[in-house]
Design a protein around this motif. Structure first.
Motif, PDB file in Angstrom:
ATOM      1  N   LEU A   1       0.796  -1.244   0.026  1.00  0.00           N
ATOM      2  CA  LEU A   1       0.014  -0.048  -0.029  1.00  0.00           C
ATOM      3  C   LEU A   1       0.848   1.180  -0.009  1.00  0.00           C
ATOM      4  CD1 LEU A   1      -2.827  -0.868   2.448  1.00  0.00           C
ATOM      5  CD2 LEU A   1      -2.915  -0.949   0.192  1.00  0.00           C
ATOM      6  N   GLY A   2       1.998   1.066   0.620  1.00  0.00           N
ATOM      7  CA  GLY A   2       2.912   2.337   0.717  1.00  0.00           C
ATOM      8  C   GLY A   2       3.835   2.202   1.687  1.00  0.00           C
ATOM      9  N   ALA A   3       4.362   3.265   2.386  1.00  0.00           N
ATOM     10  CA  ALA A   3       5.575   3.307   3.273  1.00  0.00           C
ATOM     11  C   ALA A   3       5.478   4.310   4.241  1.00  0.00           C
ATOM     12  CB  ALA A   3       6.959   3.491   2.459  1.00  0.00           C
ATOM     13  N   ARG A   4       6.061   4.213   5.454  1.00  0.00           N
ATOM     14  CA  ARG A   4       6.302   5.105   6.440  1.00  0.00           C
ATOM     15  C   ARG A   4       7.780   5.212   6.757  1.00  0.00           C
ATOM     16  NH1 ARG A   4       1.563   2.403  10.164  1.00  0.00           N
ATOM     17  NH2 ARG A   4      -0.238   3.535   9.291  1.00  0.00           N
ATOM     18  N   LYS A   5       7.970   6.453   6.373  1.00  0.00           N
ATOM     19  CA  LYS A   5       9.449   6.790   6.494  1.00  0.00           C
ATOM     20  C   LYS A   5      10.094   6.838   7.946  1.00  0.00           C
ATOM     21  CE  LYS A   5      12.635  10.061   4.255  1.00  0.00           C
ATOM     22  NZ  LYS A   5      13.268   8.920   3.147  1.00  0.00           N
ATOM     23  N   ASN A   6      10.958   6.246   8.220  1.00  0.00           N
ATOM     24  CA  ASN A   6      11.538   6.318   9.597  1.00  0.00           C
ATOM     25  C   ASN A   6      10.668   5.706  10.591  1.00  0.00           C
ATOM     26  OD1 ASN A   6      14.220   7.523   8.453  1.00  0.00           O
ATOM     27  ND2 ASN A   6      13.341   9.411   8.773  1.00  0.00           N
ATOM     28  N   PHE A   7      10.012   4.627  10.447  1.00  0.00           N
ATOM     29  CA  PHE A   7       9.000   4.153  11.190  1.00  0.00           C
ATOM     30  C   PHE A   7       9.670   3.309  12.445  1.00  0.00           C
ATOM     31  CE2 PHE A   7       6.102   0.813  12.507  1.00  0.00           C
ATOM     32  CZ  PHE A   7       5.192   1.582  12.975  1.00  0.00           C
ATOM     33  N   TYR A   8      10.808   2.588  12.171  1.00  0.00           N
ATOM     34  CA  TYR A   8      11.406   1.811  13.123  1.00  0.00           C
ATOM     35  C   TYR A   8      12.624   2.527  13.575  1.00  0.00           C
ATOM     36  CZ  TYR A   8       8.581  -2.210  11.339  1.00  0.00           C
ATOM     37  OH  TYR A   8       7.659  -3.058  10.911  1.00  0.00           O
ATOM     38  N   SER A   9      12.930   2.117  14.769  1.00  0.00           N
ATOM     39  CA  SER A   9      14.340   2.657  15.520  1.00  0.00           C
ATOM     40  C   SER A   9      15.175   1.185  15.669  1.00  0.00           C
ATOM     41  CB  SER A   9      13.935   3.422  16.712  1.00  0.00           C
ATOM     42  OG  SER A   9      13.400   2.467  17.541  1.00  0.00           O
ATOM     43  N   ASN A  10      16.372   1.528  15.880  1.00  0.00           N
ATOM     44  CA  ASN A  10      17.250   0.386  16.103  1.00  0.00           C
ATOM     45  C   ASN A  10      17.215  -0.723  15.105  1.00  0.00           C
ATOM     46  OD1 ASN A  10      18.106   1.387  18.794  1.00  0.00           O
ATOM     47  ND2 ASN A  10      16.469   0.671  19.811  1.00  0.00           N
ATOM     48  N   PRO A  11      17.777  -0.483  14.071  1.00  0.00           N
ATOM     49  CA  PRO A  11      18.157   0.590  13.254  1.00  0.00           C
ATOM     50  C   PRO A  11      16.991   1.591  12.864  1.00  0.00           C
ATOM     51  CG  PRO A  11      18.563  -0.864  11.632  1.00  0.00           C
ATOM     52  CD  PRO A  11      18.007  -1.739  13.178  1.00  0.00           C
ATOM     53  N   ARG A  12      17.317   2.753  12.533  1.00  0.00           N
ATOM     54  CA  ARG A  12      16.012   3.646  12.141  1.00  0.00           C
ATOM     55  C   ARG A  12      15.906   3.132  10.343  1.00  0.00           C
ATOM     56  NH1 ARG A  12      13.261   7.378  13.316  1.00  0.00           N
ATOM     57  NH2 ARG A  12      14.522   7.977  15.208  1.00  0.00           N
ATOM     58  N   GLU A  13      14.602   2.974  10.267  1.00  0.00           N
ATOM     59  CA  GLU A  13      14.482   2.303   8.955  1.00  0.00           C
ATOM     60  C   GLU A  13      12.881   2.617   8.653  1.00  0.00           C
ATOM     61  OE1 GLU A  13      14.921  -2.028   6.973  1.00  0.00           O
ATOM     62  OE2 GLU A  13      15.483  -1.663   8.938  1.00  0.00           O
ATOM     63  N   SER A  14      12.600   2.646   7.378  1.00  0.00           N
ATOM     64  CA  SER A  14      11.187   2.897   6.768  1.00  0.00           C
ATOM     65  C   SER A  14      10.278   1.473   6.973  1.00  0.00           C
ATOM     66  CB  SER A  14      11.072   3.435   5.580  1.00  0.00           C
ATOM     67  OG  SER A  14      11.638   4.601   5.323  1.00  0.00           O
ATOM     68  N   ALA A  15       9.031   1.655   7.071  1.00  0.00           N
ATOM     69  CA  ALA A  15       8.372   0.435   7.096  1.00  0.00           C
ATOM     70  C   ALA A  15       7.630   0.426   5.852  1.00  0.00           C
ATOM     71  CB  ALA A  15       7.061   0.550   8.344  1.00  0.00           C
ATOM     72  N   LEU A  16       7.150  -0.753   5.154  1.00  0.00           N
ATOM     73  CA  LEU A  16       6.317  -0.835   4.237  1.00  0.00           C
ATOM     74  C   LEU A  16       5.025  -1.317   4.513  1.00  0.00           C
ATOM     75  CD1 LEU A  16       8.804  -2.828   1.796  1.00  0.00           C
ATOM     76  CD2 LEU A  16       8.359  -0.277   1.846  1.00  0.00           C
ATOM     77  N   ILE A  17       3.972  -0.853   4.393  1.00  0.00           N
ATOM     78  CA  ILE A  17       2.615  -1.143   4.493  1.00  0.00           C
ATOM     79  C   ILE A  17       1.887  -2.255   3.617  1.00  0.00           C
ATOM     80  CG2 ILE A  17       0.630  -0.208   5.246  1.00  0.00           C
ATOM     81  CD1 ILE A  17       2.025   2.204   5.772  1.00  0.00           C
ATOM     82  N   TYR A  18       1.629  -3.488   4.038  1.00  0.00           N
ATOM     83  CA  TYR A  18       0.887  -4.170   3.219  1.00  0.00           C
ATOM     84  C   TYR A  18      -0.542  -4.694   3.549  1.00  0.00           C
ATOM     85  CZ  TYR A  18       5.055  -5.574   0.684  1.00  0.00           C
ATOM     86  OH  TYR A  18       6.311  -5.461  -0.083  1.00  0.00           O
ATOM     87  N   LYS A  19      -1.354  -4.928   2.616  1.00  0.00           N
ATOM     88  CA  LYS A  19      -2.813  -5.350   3.021  1.00  0.00           C
ATOM     89  C   LYS A  19      -3.036  -6.539   2.288  1.00  0.00           C
ATOM     90  CE  LYS A  19      -7.476  -3.701   3.658  1.00  0.00           C
ATOM     91  NZ  LYS A  19      -8.401  -2.736   3.512  1.00  0.00           N
TER      92      LYS A  19
END
Length: 140
Positions: free
Chosen positions: A119-137
């Motif tokens: 569906l899309g992405a959330r920039k810098n969603f995660y920490s340790n390490p900082r990383e974007s999340a991909l959103i799936y449905k």
């Protein structure tokens, strides 16, 4: 090997805590115990020959949000995550959403194999390490 998917129970907490030892931001013993009394959380384990091989947890309302799916280190690359997700998605029989680290290629491959669509992405969603999340449905 005999494999069985069943609801997560109090007797499974310590085994799942051990699985989470290698997972950044994994649930603690108290979080797992608390989840058992939360009606909005549905969790399952895949048991193989008496050993907890994998754990999946969903936040359930009008749809399901996959919160965790983790496999024990000694059971990785045996297809247990896929078996657990296929069965639990069938049990829940709801549309499902999830977020996954963009670097987690094995998980992304599994989710796409199961029919999840990006569906899309959330920039810098995660920490340790900082990383974007991909959103799936997945629509069932």
């Amino acid at each position: 090997m005999l494999q069985k998917v069943r609801p997560f129970e109090t007797k499974d907490v310590q085994s799942v805590v051990q699985i989470f030892e290698n997972v950044p931001d994994g649930w603690s013993h108290s979080a797992l115990t608390d989840s058992l009394s939360n009606d909005s959380i549905k969790s399952f384990v895949l048991e193989t020959d008496g050993d907890i091989a994998a754990f999946a947890s969903f936040l359930v309302a009008d749809d399901a949000e996959l919160v965790f799916v983790v496999t024990a280190e000694n059971h990785k690359r045996k297809g247990y995550g896929e078996i657990l997700l296929r069965e639990t998605l069938g049990i829940l029989s709801l549309p499902c959403v999830l977020e996954v680290r963009e670097s987690n290629a094995p998980a992304i491959k599994l989710y796409e194999k199961l029919g999840f669509e990006l569906l899309g992405a959330r920039k810098n969603f995660y920490s340790n390490p900082r990383e974007s999340a991909l959103i799936y449905k997945l629509d069932l």
